[in-house]
Design an enzyme around this catalytic site. Structure first.
Site, PDB file in Angstrom:
ATOM      1  N   HIS A  46     -11.731  -0.904  15.093  1.00 21.84           N
ATOM      2  CA  HIS A  46     -13.169  -0.642  15.163  1.00 21.84           C
ATOM      3  C   HIS A  46     -13.927  -1.968  15.157  1.00 21.84           C
ATOM      4  O   HIS A  46     -14.199  -2.527  14.105  1.00 21.84           O
ATOM      5  CB  HIS A  46     -13.608   0.256  13.995  1.00 21.84           C
ATOM      6  CG  HIS A  46     -14.952   0.870  14.206  1.00 21.84           C
ATOM      7  ND1 HIS A  46     -16.051   0.500  13.475  1.00 21.84           N
ATOM      8  CD2 HIS A  46     -15.377   1.811  15.070  1.00 21.84           C
ATOM      9  CE1 HIS A  46     -17.087   1.200  13.865  1.00 21.84           C
ATOM     10  NE2 HIS A  46     -16.701   2.003  14.841  1.00 21.84           N
ATOM     11  N   PHE A  47     -14.233  -2.447  16.342  1.00 19.76           N
ATOM     12  CA  PHE A  47     -14.881  -3.721  16.631  1.00 19.76           C
ATOM     13  C   PHE A  47     -13.926  -4.883  16.387  1.00 19.76           C
ATOM     14  O   PHE A  47     -13.824  -5.407  15.283  1.00 19.76           O
ATOM     15  CB  PHE A  47     -16.207  -3.899  15.886  1.00 19.76           C
ATOM     16  CG  PHE A  47     -17.241  -2.897  16.313  1.00 19.76           C
ATOM     17  CD1 PHE A  47     -17.711  -2.881  17.619  1.00 19.76           C
ATOM     18  CD2 PHE A  47     -17.710  -1.957  15.439  1.00 19.76           C
ATOM     19  CE1 PHE A  47     -18.644  -1.944  18.025  1.00 19.76           C
ATOM     20  CE2 PHE A  47     -18.652  -1.014  15.826  1.00 19.76           C
ATOM     21  CZ  PHE A  47     -19.118  -1.010  17.126  1.00 19.76           C
TER      22      PHE A  47
END
Length: 146
Positions: A46-47
């Protein structure tokens, strides 16, 4: 029923348990906290190179503390080791304001709006360690003993 007993009755386990401690609980609301560990499974993708906690996980944390823990407390006369709680999320509406990074501790404050026919609706807020509002919303769920 004490706070630790409520947490033990939650139908979750690691890596999907987002409740560390309940600090206050009554028929009107609950306050609790969770620390997002730096090695949580969802940070890996996530990112890339700048992980933040996904909004769906923040919502889940608010639901576990703000609705499920409160619901278990409110049904404490009906719930036991042999008569465990059954829980279903029915709706959520959450507005997000600040990110939560790996290693941060959040505090969830939930206020009961309605508890009728085993449906619990709460106003829920999440704060970071600086007491800044991370997100807020309304979460509802259905609760009953098996």
């Amino acid at each position: 029923m004490n706070n630790n007993e409520i947490i033990k009755l939650l139908p979750y386990q690691q890596p999907f348990l987002f409740v560390d401690i309940l600090t206050t609980i009554s028929n009107e609301g609950v306050t609790g906290s969770y620390t997002f560990k730096k090695d949580e499974y969802f940070y890996k993708g996530h990112f890339k190179d700048n992980p933040i906690t996904p909004g769906v996980i923040l919502t889940e944390c608010m639901a576990q503390i703000g609705v499920v823990c409160l619901g278990i407390y409110m049904l404490k006369e009906e719930i036991s080791k042999d008569n465990k709680p059954q829980i279903a999320l029915t709706s959520s509406q959450v507005d997000f304001f600040l990110p939560v990074f790996p290693g941060e501790t959040v505090t969830v404050v939930s206020e009961k709006e309605v508890f009728r026919f085993n449906k619990l609706k709460c106003k829920v807020k999440m704060f970071n360690q600086k007491n800044e509002l991370v997100c807020r919303g309304q979460i509802s769920g259905m609760l009953k003993a098996e």
